[in-house]
Design a protein around this motif. Structure first.
Motif, PDB file in Angstrom:
ATOM      1  N   GLY A 209     -64.742  14.661  49.434  1.00  0.00           N
ATOM      2  CA  GLY A 209     -65.185  15.186  48.149  1.00  0.00           C
ATOM      3  C   GLY A 209     -66.084  16.393  48.287  1.00  0.00           C
ATOM      4  N   ALA A 210     -66.907  16.408  49.339  1.00  0.00           N
ATOM      5  CA  ALA A 210     -67.798  17.552  49.560  1.00  0.00           C
ATOM      6  C   ALA A 210     -67.007  18.816  49.854  1.00  0.00           C
ATOM      7  N   LYS A 211     -65.891  18.684  50.577  1.00  0.00           N
ATOM      8  CA  LYS A 211     -65.048  19.850  50.830  1.00  0.00           C
ATOM      9  C   LYS A 211     -64.516  20.425  49.529  1.00  0.00           C
ATOM     10  N   ILE A 212     -64.031  19.546  48.655  1.00  0.00           N
ATOM     11  CA  ILE A 212     -63.490  20.000  47.377  1.00  0.00           C
ATOM     12  C   ILE A 212     -64.581  20.631  46.528  1.00  0.00           C
ATOM     13  N   ALA A 213     -65.790  20.024  46.563  1.00  0.00           N
ATOM     14  CA  ALA A 213     -66.894  20.538  45.755  1.00  0.00           C
ATOM     15  C   ALA A 213     -67.286  21.945  46.187  1.00  0.00           C
ATOM     16  N   VAL A 214     -67.291  22.201  47.489  1.00  0.00           N
ATOM     17  CA  VAL A 214     -67.638  23.544  47.978  1.00  0.00           C
ATOM     18  C   VAL A 214     -66.594  24.557  47.521  1.00  0.00           C
ATOM     19  N   SER A 215     -65.327  24.204  47.677  1.00  0.00           N
ATOM     20  CA  SER A 215     -64.263  25.118  47.266  1.00  0.00           C
ATOM     21  C   SER A 215     -64.335  25.410  45.771  1.00  0.00           C
ATOM     22  N   ALA A 216     -64.544  24.349  44.972  1.00  0.00           N
ATOM     23  CA  ALA A 216     -64.630  24.540  43.525  1.00  0.00           C
ATOM     24  C   ALA A 216     -65.850  25.376  43.150  1.00  0.00           C
ATOM     25  N   SER A 217     -66.981  25.156  43.826  1.00  0.00           N
ATOM     26  CA  SER A 217     -68.206  25.898  43.505  1.00  0.00           C
ATOM     27  C   SER A 217     -68.071  27.366  43.878  1.00  0.00           C
ATOM     28  N   GLU A 218     -67.411  27.635  44.990  1.00  0.00           N
ATOM     29  CA  GLU A 218     -67.182  29.032  45.367  1.00  0.00           C
ATOM     30  C   GLU A 218     -66.331  29.739  44.314  1.00  0.00           C
ATOM     31  N   SER A 219     -65.306  29.046  43.849  1.00  0.00           N
ATOM     32  CA  SER A 219     -64.463  29.640  42.805  1.00  0.00           C
ATOM     33  C   SER A 219     -65.255  29.822  41.517  1.00  0.00           C
ATOM     34  N   GLU A 220     -66.138  28.878  41.226  1.00  0.00           N
ATOM     35  CA  GLU A 220     -66.943  28.978  40.008  1.00  0.00           C
ATOM     36  C   GLU A 220     -67.876  30.176  40.071  1.00  0.00           C
ATOM     37  N   VAL A 221     -68.500  30.399  41.237  1.00  0.00           N
ATOM     38  CA  VAL A 221     -69.406  31.541  41.380  1.00  0.00           C
ATOM     39  C   VAL A 221     -68.644  32.850  41.202  1.00  0.00           C
ATOM     40  N   ARG A 222     -67.474  32.937  41.827  1.00  0.00           N
ATOM     41  CA  ARG A 222     -66.685  34.158  41.678  1.00  0.00           C
ATOM     42  C   ARG A 222     -66.279  34.364  40.216  1.00  0.00           C
ATOM     43  N   ALA A 223     -65.834  33.289  39.566  1.00  0.00           N
ATOM     44  CA  ALA A 223     -65.418  33.405  38.168  1.00  0.00           C
ATOM     45  C   ALA A 223     -66.595  33.743  37.268  1.00  0.00           C
ATOM     46  N   ALA A 224     -67.764  33.151  37.539  1.00  0.00           N
ATOM     47  CA  ALA A 224     -68.942  33.445  36.726  1.00  0.00           C
ATOM     48  C   ALA A 224     -69.369  34.896  36.892  1.00  0.00           C
ATOM     49  N   GLY A 225     -69.219  35.435  38.104  1.00  0.00           N
ATOM     50  CA  GLY A 225     -69.531  36.843  38.310  1.00  0.00           C
ATOM     51  C   GLY A 225     -68.590  37.755  37.548  1.00  0.00           C
ATOM     52  N   VAL A 226     -67.291  37.412  37.586  1.00  0.00           N
ATOM     53  CA  VAL A 226     -66.309  38.200  36.832  1.00  0.00           C
ATOM     54  C   VAL A 226     -66.577  38.090  35.334  1.00  0.00           C
ATOM     55  N   ALA A 227     -66.939  36.861  34.886  1.00  0.00           N
ATOM     56  CA  ALA A 227     -67.229  36.668  33.467  1.00  0.00           C
ATOM     57  C   ALA A 227     -68.432  37.492  33.032  1.00  0.00           C
ATOM     58  N   LEU A 228     -69.481  37.524  33.856  1.00  0.00           N
ATOM     59  CA  LEU A 228     -70.653  38.322  33.524  1.00  0.00           C
ATOM     60  C   LEU A 228     -70.283  39.797  33.431  1.00  0.00           C
ATOM     61  N   GLN A 229     -69.451  40.254  34.336  1.00  0.00           N
ATOM     62  CA  GLN A 229     -69.017  41.648  34.288  1.00  0.00           C
ATOM     63  C   GLN A 229     -68.232  41.936  33.004  1.00  0.00           C
ATOM     64  N   GLY A 230     -67.366  40.969  32.610  1.00  0.00           N
ATOM     65  CA  GLY A 230     -66.619  41.151  31.380  1.00  0.00           C
ATOM     66  C   GLY A 230     -67.494  41.141  30.153  1.00  0.00           C
ATOM     67  N   VAL A 231     -68.478  40.249  30.088  1.00  0.00           N
ATOM     68  CA  VAL A 231     -69.403  40.209  28.956  1.00  0.00           C
ATOM     69  C   VAL A 231     -70.188  41.496  28.870  1.00  0.00           C
ATOM     70  N   GLN A 232     -70.574  42.018  30.036  1.00  0.00           N
ATOM     71  CA  GLN A 232     -71.339  43.272  30.047  1.00  0.00           C
ATOM     72  C   GLN A 232     -70.502  44.428  29.481  1.00  0.00           C
ATOM     73  N   LYS A 233     -69.242  44.478  29.872  1.00  0.00           N
ATOM     74  CA  LYS A 233     -68.383  45.542  29.355  1.00  0.00           C
ATOM     75  C   LYS A 233     -68.158  45.391  27.851  1.00  0.00           C
ATOM     76  N   GLU A 234     -67.963  44.134  27.423  1.00  0.00           N
ATOM     77  CA  GLU A 234     -67.760  43.911  25.994  1.00  0.00           C
ATOM     78  C   GLU A 234     -69.021  44.221  25.196  1.00  0.00           C
ATOM     79  N   ALA A 235     -70.186  43.934  25.800  1.00  0.00           N
ATOM     80  CA  ALA A 235     -71.440  44.272  25.129  1.00  0.00           C
ATOM     81  C   ALA A 235     -71.586  45.783  24.994  1.00  0.00           C
TER      82      ALA A 235
END
Length: 472
Positions: free
Chosen positions: A367-393
């Motif tokens: 489960g820890a392996k899956i959690a790390v992989s999911a968290s890495e994807s979440e960080v990348r997605a959150a960074g992309v989302a922040l960039q998108g919100v900034q552009k939309e703002a």
């Protein structure tokens, strides 16, 4: 509205760059490796050498070793020397009604040697009990060593994780302060409402509280590190899992735990101790044969005696057989049998616990392996989302609270990634401990392995001496 969004977008770009940078560092292992950093194997070696709990358990095992020479003493002769001397005043009434007095100085010196020839096999069985206790103690010591090393891994990774959390929260607070300053300036210019200022101020206070909590946890983890490792943490390098030492399947993990976990092996030796103790108790029902030699010399200056000195020497064989002792030996035998039955049930219980712990450790590791992989994807997605919100703002489609929320999501994602990476390392060492392989030899630590059998052989056949092998 466009101007407002542009101001927020400027701040958003700054935090986006810092947020993605921190996230990348986290994904590479909590933080960059500093020069002359202390690695996890070095910390584990220090804990193995200096941990008070482990050293206390080693002292306990050395004390257990002494049970063997104590039991072996039953094979050896017992030698006792005696000396008596004193003053004696004598007043004799003679037949002619005269009185004779004397002051005497009698003394006696002697030596007695007793050798047990047969005691119902009590000595032989007592030696076996003592040796089984030593072997059970060694496994208990190995289990404590595993626990100390696992505590050291946990303390080490907690310091790394909490330090990264503090850095992430500081980055978050910096962004929130800059955002609040910009919003207050725009409020004075009449471009935004007081609601925007209140939202930015509330989010900043929340960030300060989160930073304070992270700093408190960091300080606590540093204190725990010093307690377990033996010195305060300085600069720590990233910790890596130990997957190369782990079993390949759940069945293999449970099988290893069932057969070779030190707690299971210790419980098995406890069964041997209890079973052999039955024979020790039954020995009280059998006869005892001893051989005793005695030599003495006495002197007496009483003038009324025909002799003034006596020298004696004797060799006597003796056999005693119990007929009835009130039921004590029979009760002790029954008691030993019940304890033996209890120890077998405890062994079954420990085996089941080891199997369950191995299963849990295996599942947690996967489960820890899956959690790390999911968290890495979440960080990348959150960074992309922040960039998108900034552009939309920037285009006037997003507000200040949208950017604040996106930043908060990125900070939370980084915190979850830090925790997942910490859990990933701990889970791998926990699984290694669950199968009984978390030790100096398996990990290849740069420290001498403590060998309890060295002390055992130093004291096993010692016939005399008060000093321990360490010179105490």
């Amino acid at each position: 509205m466009v101007g407002r969004a542009g101001s927020v977008g400027h701040v958003g770009r700054r935090v986006l760059r810092s947020g993605i940078g921190v996230a990348a560092a986290i994904c590479l292992g909590f933080a960059a490796v500093p020069a002359q950093a202390e690695a996890l194997p070095e910390a584990l070696a220090k804990a193995y050498q200096s941990n008070p709990q482990l050293n206390a358990e080693r002292a306990r095992q050395r004390a257990t070793d002494e049970n063997v020479p104590q039991a072996l003493a039953g094979y050896r002769p017992q030698i006792v020397a005696s000396l008596s001397a004193g003053l004696q005043s004598v007043r004799d009434l003679l037949p002619n009604n005269t009185i004779q007095t004397a002051n005497l100085k009698p003394w006696t010196i002697g030596i007695t040697v007793t050798q047990t020839l047969f005691n119902g096999f009590k000595t032989a069985n007592s030696v076996r009990v003592a040796e089984f206790q030593v072997r059970a103690g060694r496994e208990a010591l190995r289990n404590v060593g595993q626990g100390v090393l696992l505590d050291a891994v946990t303390a080490y990774t907690n310091v790394l994780a909490n330090q990264s959390l503090v850095e992430a929260q500081r980055t978050n607070v910096t962004f929130l302060r800059e955002t609040l300053g910009i919003v207050q300036k725009r409020l004075n210019a009449g471009d935004v409402t007081p609601t925007d200022t209140a939202q930015a101020e509330a989010r900043l206070n929340r960030g300060l509280a989160d930073l304070n909590s992270a700093e408190v946890n960091f300080a606590i983890s540093q204190a725990t590190y010093a307690q377990v490792i033996g010195n305060p943490p300085s600069r720590l390098s990233p910790a890596e899992p130990v997957d190369r030492y782990l079993p390949r399947s759940r069945d293999e993990a449970t099988g290893l735990a069932f057969k070779s976990h030190p707690a299971v092996l210790a419980a098995g030796f406890d069964v041997d101790v209890a079973t052999t103790s039955i024979n020790v108790a039954e020995s009280s029902l059998l006869p005892t044969i001893t051989l005793q030699g005695n030599a003495s010399r006495s002197r007496d200056s009483d003038p009324t005696l025909g002799t003034f000195a006596t020298d004696q020497a004797s060799v006597i064989g003796q056999m005693t057989a119990p007929i009835y002792d009130g039921g004590t030996a029979a009760s002790q035998t029954r008691q030993a049998k019940e304890i033996s039955a209890q120890s077998r049930l405890v062994l079954d219980q420990v085996r089941n616990q080891a199997r369950t712990a191995a299963t849990g450790a295996w599942v947690a590791h996967e489960g820890a392996k899956i959690a790390v992989s999911a968290s890495e994807s979440e960080v990348r997605a959150a960074g992309v989302a922040l960039q998108g919100v900034q552009k939309e703002a920037t285009g006037g489609q997003r507000t200040t609270i949208d950017v604040l929320n996106s930043q908060q999501e990125l900070t939370s994602a980084k915190a979850r990634l830090i925790g997942a990476q910490r859990d990933r390392v701990i889970a791998s060492y926990t699984l290694l401990s669950a199968i009984g392989k978390l030790d100096v030899k398996t990990l290849g630590l740069n420290t001498p392995d403590y060998l309890p059998e060295v002390h055992y052989h130093q004291v096993r056949d010692a016939w005399h001496g008060l000093r321990t092998p360490s010179g105490q």
